[in-house]
Design a protein around this motif. Structure first.
Motif, PDB file in Angstrom:
ATOM      1  N   LYS A 159       0.853 -21.158  42.952  1.00  0.00           N
ATOM      2  CA  LYS A 159      -0.100 -21.602  43.974  1.00  0.00           C
ATOM      3  C   LYS A 159      -1.017 -22.682  43.407  1.00  0.00           C
ATOM      4  N   LYS A 160      -1.473 -22.504  42.158  1.00  0.00           N
ATOM      5  CA  LYS A 160      -2.304 -23.517  41.499  1.00  0.00           C
ATOM      6  C   LYS A 160      -1.566 -24.846  41.430  1.00  0.00           C
ATOM      7  N   PHE A 161      -0.295 -24.774  41.036  1.00  0.00           N
ATOM      8  CA  PHE A 161       0.508 -25.985  40.864  1.00  0.00           C
ATOM      9  C   PHE A 161       0.658 -26.734  42.188  1.00  0.00           C
ATOM     10  N   LEU A 162       0.979 -26.008  43.261  1.00  0.00           N
ATOM     11  CA  LEU A 162       1.157 -26.638  44.567  1.00  0.00           C
ATOM     12  C   LEU A 162      -0.165 -27.157  45.119  1.00  0.00           C
ATOM     13  N   ASN A 163      -1.249 -26.439  44.848  1.00  0.00           N
ATOM     14  CA  ASN A 163      -2.562 -26.878  45.322  1.00  0.00           C
ATOM     15  C   ASN A 163      -3.003 -28.170  44.659  1.00  0.00           C
ATOM     16  N   LEU A 164      -2.768 -28.275  43.340  1.00  0.00           N
ATOM     17  CA  LEU A 164      -3.188 -29.497  42.651  1.00  0.00           C
ATOM     18  C   LEU A 164      -2.393 -30.693  43.160  1.00  0.00           C
ATOM     19  N   GLN A 165      -1.130 -30.463  43.514  1.00  0.00           N
ATOM     20  CA  GLN A 165      -0.312 -31.533  44.076  1.00  0.00           C
ATOM     21  C   GLN A 165      -0.864 -31.977  45.434  1.00  0.00           C
ATOM     22  N   ASN A 166      -1.250 -31.016  46.273  1.00  0.00           N
ATOM     23  CA  ASN A 166      -1.821 -31.338  47.586  1.00  0.00           C
ATOM     24  C   ASN A 166      -3.156 -32.070  47.449  1.00  0.00           C
ATOM     25  N   VAL A 311      -2.314 -30.574  35.412  1.00  0.00           N
ATOM     26  CA  VAL A 311      -1.456 -29.492  34.913  1.00  0.00           C
ATOM     27  C   VAL A 311      -2.087 -28.852  33.680  1.00  0.00           C
ATOM     28  N   LEU A 312      -2.631 -29.685  32.783  1.00  0.00           N
ATOM     29  CA  LEU A 312      -3.272 -29.161  31.582  1.00  0.00           C
ATOM     30  C   LEU A 312      -4.578 -28.448  31.920  1.00  0.00           C
ATOM     31  N   GLU A 313      -5.394 -29.055  32.792  1.00  0.00           N
ATOM     32  CA  GLU A 313      -6.678 -28.445  33.116  1.00  0.00           C
ATOM     33  C   GLU A 313      -6.509 -27.092  33.808  1.00  0.00           C
ATOM     34  N   ASN A 314      -5.412 -26.934  34.534  1.00  0.00           N
ATOM     35  CA  ASN A 314      -5.129 -25.644  35.170  1.00  0.00           C
ATOM     36  C   ASN A 314      -4.370 -24.694  34.251  1.00  0.00           C
ATOM     37  N   GLN A 315      -4.155 -25.124  33.001  1.00  0.00           N
ATOM     38  CA  GLN A 315      -3.498 -24.312  31.960  1.00  0.00           C
ATOM     39  C   GLN A 315      -2.136 -23.784  32.422  1.00  0.00           C
ATOM     40  N   LEU A 316      -1.290 -24.711  32.875  1.00  0.00           N
ATOM     41  CA  LEU A 316       0.039 -24.352  33.358  1.00  0.00           C
ATOM     42  C   LEU A 316       1.122 -24.584  32.315  1.00  0.00           C
ATOM     43  N   GLY A 317       0.734 -25.049  31.124  1.00  0.00           N
ATOM     44  CA  GLY A 317       1.686 -25.151  30.031  1.00  0.00           C
ATOM     45  C   GLY A 317       1.939 -23.775  29.423  1.00  0.00           C
ATOM     46  N   LYS A 318       2.983 -23.675  28.614  1.00  0.00           N
ATOM     47  CA  LYS A 318       3.283 -22.375  28.001  1.00  0.00           C
ATOM     48  C   LYS A 318       2.210 -22.041  26.973  1.00  0.00           C
ATOM     49  N   LYS A 319       1.933 -20.758  26.830  1.00  0.00           N
ATOM     50  CA  LYS A 319       0.961 -20.320  25.837  1.00  0.00           C
ATOM     51  C   LYS A 319       1.545 -20.518  24.437  1.00  0.00           C
ATOM     52  N   VAL A 330       0.895 -25.404  25.193  1.00  0.00           N
ATOM     53  CA  VAL A 330       1.786 -26.502  24.793  1.00  0.00           C
ATOM     54  C   VAL A 330       2.555 -26.953  26.033  1.00  0.00           C
ATOM     55  N   LEU A 331       2.443 -28.239  26.382  1.00  0.00           N
ATOM     56  CA  LEU A 331       3.169 -28.813  27.499  1.00  0.00           C
ATOM     57  C   LEU A 331       4.225 -29.767  26.947  1.00  0.00           C
ATOM     58  N   THR A 332       5.474 -29.547  27.303  1.00  0.00           N
ATOM     59  CA  THR A 332       6.574 -30.370  26.808  1.00  0.00           C
ATOM     60  C   THR A 332       7.004 -31.368  27.877  1.00  0.00           C
ATOM     61  N   LEU A 333       6.987 -32.654  27.535  1.00  0.00           N
ATOM     62  CA  LEU A 333       7.423 -33.709  28.442  1.00  0.00           C
ATOM     63  C   LEU A 333       8.733 -34.290  27.944  1.00  0.00           C
TER      64      LEU A 333
END
Length: 374
Positions: A159-166, A311-319, A330-333
């Motif tokens: 939900k966080k991910f979709l909200n930030l996109q909106n 994405v980082l500010e919402n802490q959606l990367g893996k712990k 850690v967020l992998t691109l």
């Protein structure tokens, strides 16, 4: 914010902390310097400071010529040079206990970005997008990236991910009229992709959230127009609401832009919709991101930049694991490439000049570019 026609001799430093600032007018004052920190306000689209006795003649000349984009780029370059200079300074003053404790806290909440090269061997190879000539006159700009090891499984994260996109669609994308963000489950996309423009009667897809029925792009667009007109009449307005203004971008267009995978399944119909086929779910851990625009590649890069920050500010990367316990996440691109129909490289993201920032919210960012070894 309009601060023109005052007698400021010093730039109000608090302005550099207003991250939602979009337009700043501070003309006809007595300023001798403009802080380069303004370049880090990533929502700032217009900055005007004519008729100030600036010491920096280059910056003054750019402003007098109304070159807004070069002004922001010039300030961003100064910002980068300042940080490089401060990083190379070896002599450091003794820190107080309070400073040491604060520094320790900063280390504890540091974030890490891993960037995988496009030619990474094995299953981690990047994806390539072929830009066909027909789409250039319709919606020519596209920028893509792959996010790996994203945490959507934790309750509330999807939900966080979709909200930030909106929120980005409403804000920096200006109701999708400047750019559109598409996000897809990478595991549901087959092979490399093709970005093309075709007759909307010949484009078939199942629109996101619209059930299992396959419809043509023409029928889907016409239905959206009917819905928008119905809402306009209900609210007794003269124009379409902001929610539907992006529909005018395809008005009188004989061809619609579309993004298809190797099996010719349409996964995106910008700026209208994504396809149900590549819909995200809590089990999605690798996400294909596409930013498209009819305006400029610079807008695509700004939107991608803002998206990754969120994405980082919402802490959606893996712990982070025990070996990386100094990192919060850690967020992998994964690099992607856009090429033309002759195979000539148009864009790579992220390139070595992208992601030129070192802070997100209260945390610091460590960027590691991995080689193409296994």
């Amino acid at each position: 914010m309009d601060l023109s026609g005052n007698r400021f001799k010093d730039f109000p430093e608090t302005l550099c902390q207003i991250h939602s600032l979009k337009i700043l007018l501070i003309e006809s004052n007595q300023l001798t310097e403009i802080p380069c920190q303004l370049s880090q306000l990533h929502k700032l689209k217009e900055l005007r400071f004519k008729s100030n006795p600036l010491k920096d003649n280059r910056l003054k000349k750019l402003m007098e010529q109304d070159k807004i984009k070069p002004v922001l780029e010039y300030l961003a370059k100064q910002w980068t040079e300042q940080h490089k200079s401060s990083a190379s300074t070896t002599a450091k003053p003794a820190q107080s206990k309070q400073q040491q404790q604060k520094a320790k806290q900063n280390v504890e909440i540091q974030d890490k970005i891993e960037i995988l090269h496009f030619d990474q061997v094995g299953d981690l190879k990047g994806r390539q997008i072929t830009l066909l000539p027909r789409v250039i006159s319709v919606r020519p700009h596209i920028l893509c990236c792959i996010l790996r090891n994203v945490d959507l499984a934790t309750p509330g994260n999807l939900k966080k991910f979709l909200n930030l996109q909106n929120e980005l669609h409403d804000d920096i994308c200006q109701k999708r009229t400047l750019a559109t963000i598409g996000t897809h489950d990478l595991s549901l996309i087959s092979g490399d992709l093709v970005y093309d423009a075709r007759n909307p009667d010949d484009i078939g897809l199942v629109p996101l959230g619209k059930g299992p029925k396959l419809v043509s792009a023409r029928d889907f667009y016409d239905q959206l127009c009917r819905d928008a007109e119905h809402e306009r009449k209900l609210k007794k307005r003269n124009q379409l609401s902001g929610l539907h203004k992006y529909l005018t971008l395809l008005e009188d267009q004989n061809e619609f832009p579309c993004l298809s995978d190797q099996d010719r399944y349409v996964i995106s119909l910008p700026p209208l919709t994504n396809a149900e086929r590549s819909k995200l779910s809590p089990t999605s851990d690798s996400i294909f991101v596409e930013i498209t625009s009819g305006h400029s590649m610079d807008i695509c890069r700004r939107v991608m930049d803002a998206f990754l920050r969120q994405v980082l500010e919402n802490q959606l990367g893996k712990k982070a694991n025990e070996e990386e316990k100094t990192f919060r996440q850690v967020l992998t691109l994964q690099q992607t490439r856009v090429v033309d129909d002759k195979g000539q490289l148009k864009t790579t993201f992220p390139s070595r000049t992208d992601l030129d920032w070192n802070e997100v919210s209260q945390g610091k960012i460590f960027i590691e570019r991995l080689t193409n070894e296994k």
